[in-house]
Structure formats: C-alpha cells, structure tokens
Design an enzyme around this catalytic site. Structure first.
Site, PDB file in Angstrom:
ATOM      1  N   LYS A  75       0.769  -1.373  -0.372  1.00 39.81           N
ATOM      2  CA  LYS A  75       0.048   0.241   0.152  1.00 39.81           C
ATOM      3  C   LYS A  75       0.754   1.211   0.143  1.00 39.81           C
ATOM      4  O   LYS A  75       1.740   0.964   0.637  1.00 39.81           O
ATOM      5  CB  LYS A  75      -0.862  -0.032   1.255  1.00 39.81           C
ATOM      6  CG  LYS A  75      -1.763   0.857   0.983  1.00 39.81           C
ATOM      7  CD  LYS A  75      -2.968   0.945   2.642  1.00 39.81           C
ATOM      8  CE  LYS A  75      -3.821   1.617   2.810  1.00 39.81           C
ATOM      9  NZ  LYS A  75      -4.652   1.920   3.920  1.00 39.81           N
ATOM     10  N   SER A 111      -9.572   2.369   2.967  1.00 37.39           N
ATOM     11  CA  SER A 111      -8.748   2.911   2.218  1.00 37.39           C
ATOM     12  C   SER A 111      -7.685   1.727   1.405  1.00 37.39           C
ATOM     13  O   SER A 111      -7.865   2.978   0.224  1.00 37.39           O
ATOM     14  CB  SER A 111      -8.470   3.705   2.463  1.00 37.39           C
ATOM     15  OG  SER A 111      -7.059   3.394   3.278  1.00 37.39           O
ATOM     16  N   SER A 151      -9.351  -0.299   7.082  1.00 37.30           N
ATOM     17  CA  SER A 151      -9.093  -0.106   6.071  1.00 37.30           C
ATOM     18  C   SER A 151      -8.631  -1.081   5.045  1.00 37.30           C
ATOM     19  O   SER A 151      -8.282  -1.745   4.215  1.00 37.30           O
ATOM     20  CB  SER A 151      -8.184   0.659   5.597  1.00 37.30           C
ATOM     21  OG  SER A 151      -8.961   2.464   5.944  1.00 37.30           O
TER      22      SER A 151
END
Ligand SMILES: [Zn+2]
Lengths: 521, 497
Positions: free
Chosen positions: A88, A163, A187
C-alpha cells in the site's frame, strides 16, 4: 474488457502464496517466473482495475533473481522467499515513490524503508509496486485517491472498499498473491469483505508502524491482505514482532501464526466459544450479508464451536468517538505537509511569505475529504472544545474496551459481518460522507480497543452476487485465535463452494496463462 | 521607536514587580530526544539529521532514556515532586523550522513539579518556587537572510539548520516571584546564575548561555504598590546572558511603569531583548487565546519512572549547592564577606576549577573576583565568557609563586592571554615579562640607586630599614618593573648592612 479468462488452476497466478512457496522450495518454479507472471497480469488488467499507483518491474525482478540465486546457492530461505507482494502506498519505500494517494506527496521518494518493507526485503519477497488508496487512508471506497479510483474486480462499476482498495483489488484480481494494507477503522478488513479476500488487522502494537505515514497513530496498524487465511498467517509471521523503532510496538513472544492456521484448517472447533455481537447485525445490514453471516455461524457450530450472544452496548457510540479521535490525530499528523522541504509546492503570485506558500500548497495538495478531517480534528482539539470532544471520545474508547473485556469473558472470539453491505457503486456515496463512514461501523470498535480482527469471505449475497465478509475478533495478543477459527471456517466454506470463492469471480483479461512447470500443483 | 521610561527608583517606589522565569536547558546527552542523531554543537548544517528529527512522513519517535533520567535528576535537585506517570504532548503550530509543525513537549503532565530553589542576593536568601520542569524537543534554527530585521518578515530568503531539531530540552518554569521589590532584577539574575551552577553540578548540560544551550524568557508585570492583583505581563524572549536577565527586567520595570503612570495599559505580548541597547521591543502580540491544541502524543508510551529508580537517582545527587558552598568556604578559608563577593561575582565554579588546577584559594579569589570581574564588566561580558580558562589563571599564579612574575607583570600576562596571544608561558616569553632575578644586573641597578640617593642610603645604614622603600622604588623603575621587589629589598639591606 474481454471475458476470456485465465485458466484457473493451471496458472502460477492462481496459486496461493503458501502453494507458491512450496513450488519454490521444491525447485519447481522460480521467483523470477512468478514475479514476471504477476507483472504480466498487472500489465494486462491494471488499466481496468487501477490497483497500482506505481509498478517497479525492474526492482521486483532484481529481488526475484536475488531470491532465486540464494536458493540455488543453498542459502537458507524464508518461508515466503521469492513470493512477490504489493505494498500500500502509505508505507515508506526507499527509492520508490510514496504518495499516500495524495497530490501533496507527488514525486516524494523516501530515503528510508518502513520496518515492514525492510522485513519483506530481508525475507526475500519481491515488491511489485505500490497500491492505490484513499488519500492518506481517509475513505472506505478508494474514490478519494487523488490518482483516480480503483475498481472492484467482481464488478468494475463498484468500489473495492477502502482505504486499501488497491491492495485488496490487486490480490482479488490475481495481480499479486500477497499485499500489505493498513487498517485505522477497517481499511484492511472492509476492502477484504467487498473483494472476497482475507484481511487482518493485528493487535495494536503487533506489527511495526515505523514508516507508515500516519493517519491516526493510536488506531493505525499494518496488516496482511491475502486470498487465504494461511497466507495471511505466513505473511504476519514475516512482518510482525517487536520493533524498537516503534515505541508502541509490543515486545511479546508471538507463537507461529501459520501453525495456528494449519491447526484450524483441520476444522475442529470443539470447545471454542464464539460470541455473536448483538449490536453488529440486524437492522442496517443488507439481508444477503446477514444471511451469509448466519450460515457461517451455523458452520462454526457444526465444527464444534459453542455459540453465544454477547452485547456490547457502547459500540453504538464507536463511530462518533472514532470521528473525533481519528481527525484530531490526523489534523496534527498532516501539519508537516507544508511544502517547505518535500512534496508539492505552490508559489502564489506576488511576494508570498512562507505562510502564504504553506497555505496555497496545502489548499492545492489536499483533497476535500482530507480537508474535511483536518477541519474536524482542529476543531475537536481547540481549547474550550477539547474536553467535550476529544476528551469524551477517549472516555467512550475506554467504555468500548470494557465492553470487549466483558464479552471476552463469555467468548474466546467474537464475530460479526465485516461490513453492513456488499460493494456499492462508484460515486454512490461520494456526496454523503456520513453514509460512507457507516461502512466501517462493524470494524471501528476493534481499532478503538486495539484488539485484532480478521475478515474472510463468507460467500456471495444472493441479491447482488457480490462478496460478503465475515469478521472475527479476538482479545489483544490472541491473534492466533483468528487464524485458528478463520482457517476452520474457510475450510468448511470452501468445502461447500467446491473451491475458493474467488473462483466464482468474473475473468478479467486475455493474459496468457503461465503454465506451472511440470504441471505440479 | 523610543520608549518612554520611568527612572528605575521611581518605578519601584510606585509599583511592585512580579516575575516569572522560563529557562530552557539543552541537555548534554549523546543523542537527540527522540532519535539517535548526535547533539554536538557546531557541526556543518543539516549533517546531524535522520527521518525522525526531520519529521519525514512515517518516521516515529523513541524517547531518550538518558534525557528522562536527566529531567528527573534536575527535578529532584530543584526539590520537585517526580510524576509517577506522565505523557508527552503535541504542541501544534506552524513554523518552517519545526519539522513536524508540532513540537513534542509536555502539557498538563510534567515530569517534575512543585519545587523550589533558594538564591542569595546581598546576603539575603530568596526562595524561588518552581512550578514545573518538563521535557521537550528543540526546534531547528532559522537564518533569515536579507531584510532589515533579521526576522522572517522581510527576509529575502531563509535557511534552516535542523541539527538542533530534536535536541532534548528541559523547560523550567517558576511560579510568580513576588515581594522582591527593587531587588527583583537581581533576584532574577541570581536565580538563573544559581540554576546554572546547579545544572553544572549535575553534569546534565553545558549551560552555555552564549551558545544557546541555556536560554531564558523573562515574564514581568507590575502592580500598584500594595495591590494583591497581578498586572498584565510581557514575555521577553531569549535573554541570553546573566547580565541581560537583570537588564531586561530593569528595562521592563521602567517601561511598564511609564505606561501605567500615563494611564495606558500593558499589552500582553512577546518582546525581544536587544543586547546593544539594553532595551526590549515589541514582538508578536500574544493572548491567552493562543491555541496550541495540545493532546497526548500517541506515538509514545507514557513515562512511568519507578519509585525505586527515583530514590536511587535522588541518593546519587551531588551535595546541594548551599552545603557545597559552605564546604568550599571552609576548605578555602574565606571569610563570609569574601565568600559573598565570590558568589556575587558568580565565580564559585571558576575558583573551584582554578584551585583544582593548583592555585592557592586566596590567589584564585583575588584574580577572579577583583581582576577578571573588573575586566568582564568593562567588556560587558560574563565572567565565564572571558577568553581565559581556570587552568591558565592557575598557570599565571604558579609563575608568581615561582618568583618569575610579580603581580604587576602578572596583569600584563592576563592582558596577553585575553588578547589571544597564547598560553601564559608564551605571553611571558613574547613580551619579555620575566622578573630579573640575576643578582648581577640587580646589583648594578642597586649601586646606581645608592649613588643617586646617598642620604637615603645613610638612613638605612643607621638601621632605618623603612627607608628602603625609596631605593626599592628607584631600582624597580630602573628595571622597568621586571624585578622581584622582595629580592631587591634583601640585596639593598645586605649591601648597606
Ligand atoms: Zn535524528
């Protein structure tokens, strides 16, 4: 997009990380072959998915070649040596862009690696690239990325969650066998739920935050994003453990999570007490989500678990507390993006002062959701409001921890649907932040209390054919229980489905399938 | 802009000053407060930095255990309570030399609180109450280039050195100092001087005010004489010498008194002290509404020093200053008056070091309190800032004791050392200052003196030895002072016996 699928079961891409590790250990494939297959897949499908913000083909292949060289030289290999991974874009990667999905960090190349990234490199996992996310991890749909949304591989018109939508979609679309996510309010778990993948948020302090660009320091945790429970455990074993560079990291003698997952996969849960959280289900939860959840609970009973109802009355305040604590911490964390030393710099006309430059750069560099949270947080911390907002929220946090303590006296693990609905349509909730925030209603309590949580696929909702997530929560430090119960449920569900849930996902591309050398499985 | 000032004595006759002192001390730990970077002074700009002290995205702080220990020891030496549990807090505000745009500090949970420090002014003891001592990190250092003020407004450009960012600081805050009246500025100075000596004794900081490792803010307000209420205060920033502490306080008394007398009100503001003029000028307006949005630092765990550890640190503290001074006075054989002068001259530590370097205590006292204090005052610097070390003073005294120098010549050696001409030996050689001890050369000079003053010589021959002074004077003049007067006397008396 074509419907011509890769031929499932014959491709390296389909293999779980554990299977790839076995093939590598047996000398039946190479890390370079696997990494190249992933890069080809990314090239073929990522224009549609947009899971990646940056692909480092050269770096990944070099790491893969190094892993192969070590292995052929007979040097000791880590359990996931040579298995590629996506990271990420909120974790610092030395020499690789790290944007956090924000314009304000466009072009920033960190001079250092996050601890988790360092551990991946040390364990020989080639890093394929950096995955898309809501700007500074603020969102539940990845639509708040400054670089455009990620699409759900199950339905490209739908959100992949957030997210960490990029990491979940990359894994769900078979672009990477493994990914790293971060979870502040859900997330990792909520994207896992809506993409039919596995996501784990560890006990707070279980995995180092050093190098994780903070949204809310007291809530953020790094965790694995995978297609199977065992893969999550294997990855957790690699990235977890004490880090002296993170003061909130716990120095604890963690047992092997992979061992816990393997034990669980045998499917025997006799003596395990499973608590169903009354407050997280029923009204407000999509019927098909509730149905798949109930069916999974029934499977646990079949495996010998004892199911009890538990009430956590303060969970109804969790969202309110979260939306005070998280923006408060975020407003302070994001203050450093001031255009003085790195990132975007906007020079207003005339003879601007340093303050003018900061103001203009922050105005241009931050998106609306980020600004919204900075304003909320700044307000909540302001003198005269602190006690009423931040102070009260901390008290609710304590109450939620007490709810967990009481519940864990009655049950070894707690369960709930991971998210109240399946993936919604892109754009559907963009104008309604509160409805967007409600996506995290079932995941937030674990972050507030610091306890670990796992989401795994529970099937497809009958009404829309989209994945449903099943959440398991355990007491702090008992992450192993999540792997044991999760692996058991996964085995029972896959027996019913006749294979992994992702086998039912639509095909994405015309990419040439990469045959397994020797046809071994 | 010139301020209207009221003469100090008039101001003090009409108003009671209340003072609060905030002292920032850089700790002399090896590494910074939250990272492993060196804290050494004077390195090339931006060479002592890392992701953490640069506040790079993703970096995290780890507290420096040595800094916590120093903070506790300082707290204990200031007779403070030590918190059983306390947290760091973020103080949020934007400034280019603050890498994270928040300073990691402490807010309502300081590590040490409720203490005091006794200070002496003109033989009287004042108890200064300590409200708190807390830990925090220093900011970077800005250099504003161009523009008239040297401040960020109007500068052409600014440079920032982050070597200082993250250096451990202890901020020591007093309660309002009341009732000192006209002595208030002297009490302020004595407090800072005593604090400096205490910190030196603890070996926790260099406490070099001129290098900024000890910085003082002076808060001062006036209230009409006899009033119970506190007036509006000003905060004069970064007053960087003991002398300036006193001057800044005196200036603010005179300035505020003039305003109040004229019926105007005092603006609550930050003021800057100017070393050259001894005055303060208005800085940023400050109000209680300044909102730093403090909240507990979530990246650090609470500091919870065990009572056992605190007790250990307390037991290992050096002897308190007051007792230390009494012991030194006894060791040195100084009278009370002599010791008071030494304290007033802020020379206790310097004398101790000079004695340690081998000088007799009275000689060390004489040079530091009389000779060098006068020179420091003439130059407007602190005694410690004179470019001479206790070792050099001891070396000069050793030359006097060996008969190589007399006091007059020694003063010339001081001139040379202070002028940067090198070590005492080198100055003696270069200036040709040694006392003439060659009896032959002295004998000739004495003969000339006897010849020129036959009547004086006759008196001495008659046993009036007191008359020898005139001949000694003539010989010393002849020898341009480079003779040992005692030896000259001996030789004269021998010759005229
Ligand atoms: Zn550093």
């Amino acid at each position: 997009m074509t419907e011509q699928g890769k031929e499932r079961g014959t491709s390296l891409l389909d293999k779980s990380a554990a299977e790839l590790a076995d093939l590598l250990a047996a000398g039946e494939t190479t890390s370079v072959a696997i990494t190249q297959a992933c890069l080809d897949r990314i090239a073929a499908v990522d224009t549609d998915i947009h899971a990646f913000l940056h692909v480092d083909a050269e770096g990944a292949l070099a790491q893969a070649a190094a892993s192969d060289a070590r292995r052929s030289a007979g040097e000791p290999a880590s359990p996931l040596d040579g298995v590629p991974i996506a990271v990420k874009d909120v974790l610092a990667t030395e020499g690789l862009p790290t944007t956090c999905g924000s314009k304000i960090l466009e072009g920033w190349i960190p001079p250092y690696d996050a601890t988790v990234v360092e551990r991946l490199k040390d364990a020989g996992l080639p890093i394929l690239g950096k995955t898309n996310m809501d700007e500074f991890a603020m969102g539940s749909s990845t639509e708040h990325s400054a670089y455009g949304p990620t699409h759900n591989p199950w339905d490209l018109d739908r959100i992949p969650g957030g997210s960490g939508g990029g990491s979940a979609a990359a894994v769900a679309a078979f672009e990477a066998p493994l990914a790293i996510g971060t979870d502040t309010g859900g997330s990792i778990r909520q994207p896992g739920a809506v993409t039919g993948t596995v996501g784990l948020k560890p006990t707070y302090g279980g995995i180092s935050r050093y190098g994780l660009v903070a949204m809310a320091n007291s809530l953020d945790q790094v965790g694995p994003v995978t297609r199977t429970v065992l893969d999550s455990a294997l990855l957790h074993d690699v990235i977890g453990g004490h880090d002296p560079r993170d003061s909130t990291s716990i120095d604890h003698p963690w047992a092997s999570f992979a061992e816990a997952a393997r034990t669980g996969a045998a499917g025997d849960l006799s003596g395990v007490r499973v608590g169903v959280i009354t407050e997280l289900g029923g009204e407000g939860y999509q019927a098909g989500v509730q149905q798949r959840f109930d069916e999974s609970v029934a499977l646990l009973v079949k495996a010998g678990a004892e199911v009890v109802e538990v009430s956590c009355p303060n969970f109804v305040h969790a969202l309110a507390a979260y939306y005070l604590i998280m923006p408060s911490e975020a407003s302070s964390n994001l203050a450093r993006f001031d255009a003085m030393r790195y990132g975007l710099r906007v020079l207003p006309d005339g003879d601007p002062s340093a303050e003018d430059v900061m103001r203009a750069s922050r105005d241009a560099g931050f998106g609306d959701e980020v600004k919204r949270r900075i304003i909320l947080g700044t307000y909540a911390l302001s003198s005269g409001y602190y006690d009423a907002y931040y102070g009260q929220a901390q008290k609710i946090r304590t109450l939620i921890s007490r709810d967990f303590e009481a519940a864990f006296e009655k049950a070894d693990v707690l369960v709930s649907p991971t998210a109240p609905t399946t993936a919604f349509k892109l754009g559907e909730k963009l104008d309604d932040p509160v409805s967007m925030y409600l996506n995290d209603i079932a995941t937030i309590p674990a972050n507030l209390a610091g306890v670990p949580g796992l989401s795994l696929p529970a099937g497809l909702a009958p009404e829309d054919g989209l994945p449903v997530g099943f959440q398991i929560l355990a007491p702090a430090l008992a992450d192993d229980r999540l792997y044991r119960v999760g692996a058991a449920l996964e085995a029972l569900l896959e027996a019913e489905w006749g294979g992994p849930l992702l086998d039912q996902a639509p095909s994405l591309s015309d990419v040439e399938p990469v045959e397994t050398p020797g046809g071994a499985a | 802009m010139t301020e209207t000032l009221m003469p100090y004595d008039d101001a003090i006759a009409a108003f009671d000053p209340a003072m609060g002192l905030e002292v920032h001390v850089e700790l002399s730990t090896n590494t910074k407060m939250f990272c492993g970077c060196s804290v050494e002074f004077g390195a090339e700009p931006n060479t002592q930095t890392c992701p953490t002290c640069l506040g790079l995205p993703g970096s995290l702080p780890v507290i420096n255990g040595k800094a916590v220990e120093s903070a506790i020891r300082i707290g204990l030496a200031l007779n403070c309570e030590i918190a059983e549990w306390c947290r760091m807090a973020r103080k949020n505000y934007f400034y280019p030399d603050m890498p994270k745009n928040f300073q990691t500090s402490q807010y309502d949970e300081p590590i040490a609180f409720d203490g005091y420090l006794d200070v002496e002014v003109d033989g009287e003891t004042y108890r200064v109450e300590i409200e708190r001592a807390h830990m925090e990190e220093d900011t970077g250092k800005s250099l504003h280039v161009g523009g008239a003020t040297g401040r960020i407004q109007g500068a052409d450009y600014s440079l920032v050195d982050y070597n200082r960012a993250g250096i451990p600081l202890i901020e020591i805050v007093t309660r309002p100092i009341l009732g000192a009246g006209e002595k208030a500025p002297a009490v302020a100075r004595a407090y800072v001087a005593t604090l400096r000596d205490l910190l030196l004794g603890l070996d926790v900081s260099d406490v070099r005010m001129e290098q900024g490792s000890m910085r003082c803010d002076v808060n001062l307000s006036l209230a009409p004489k006899g009033s119970d209420e506190l007036g509006t205060r000003t905060e004069t920033k970064n007053v960087n010498s003991l002398r300036s502490v006193e001057r800044a306080a005196r200036f603010e008394v005179s300035r505020q008194a003039a305003l109040l007398q004229a019926g105007e009100s005092i603006l609550q503001e930050t003021r800057h002290f100017h070393e050259d003029t001894g005055s303060t000028t208005s800085g940023r307006e400050k109000s209680d509404a300044d909102d730093y949005r403090y909240f507990p630092e979530p990246d650090l765990v609470p500091v919870a020093p065990s009572r056992e550890w605190v007790a250990e640190l307390k037991a290992a503290l050096p002897v308190p200053l007051r007792e230390q001074r009494a012991q030194l006075q006894a060791d040195w054989g100084f009278t009370d008056l002599e010791m008071r002068d030494v304290v007033a001259a802020e020379a206790v530590g310097l004398i101790a070091e000079t004695v340690a370097a081998g000088a007799p205590p009275q000689a060390a006292r004489k040079w530091w309190v009389a000779e060098l204090t006068r020179r420091a005052n003439e130059d407007g610097v602190e005694l410690t800032e004179l470019p001479i070390t206790p070792a050099q003073v001891a070396a000069i005294q050793a030359l006097v004791d060996a008969g190589t120098l007399n006091d007059k010549l020694a003063r010339q050696v001081f001139d040379g050392v202070l002028a940067g001409e090198g070590e005492p030996d080198a100055v003696v050689a270069a200036r040709g200052l040694a006392v003439v001890s060659d009896d032959g050369a002295l004998g000739e000079a004495i003969d000339r003196a006897i010849e020129a003053n036959p009547d004086v010589a006759e008196k001495i021959r008659d046993g009036k030895h007191a008359a020898a002074g005139a001949l000694i004077g003539a010989v010393m003049k002849d020898m341009k002072g480079q003779a040992d007067a005692g030896r000259v006397r001996e030789l004269i008396l021998e010759k005229l016996a």
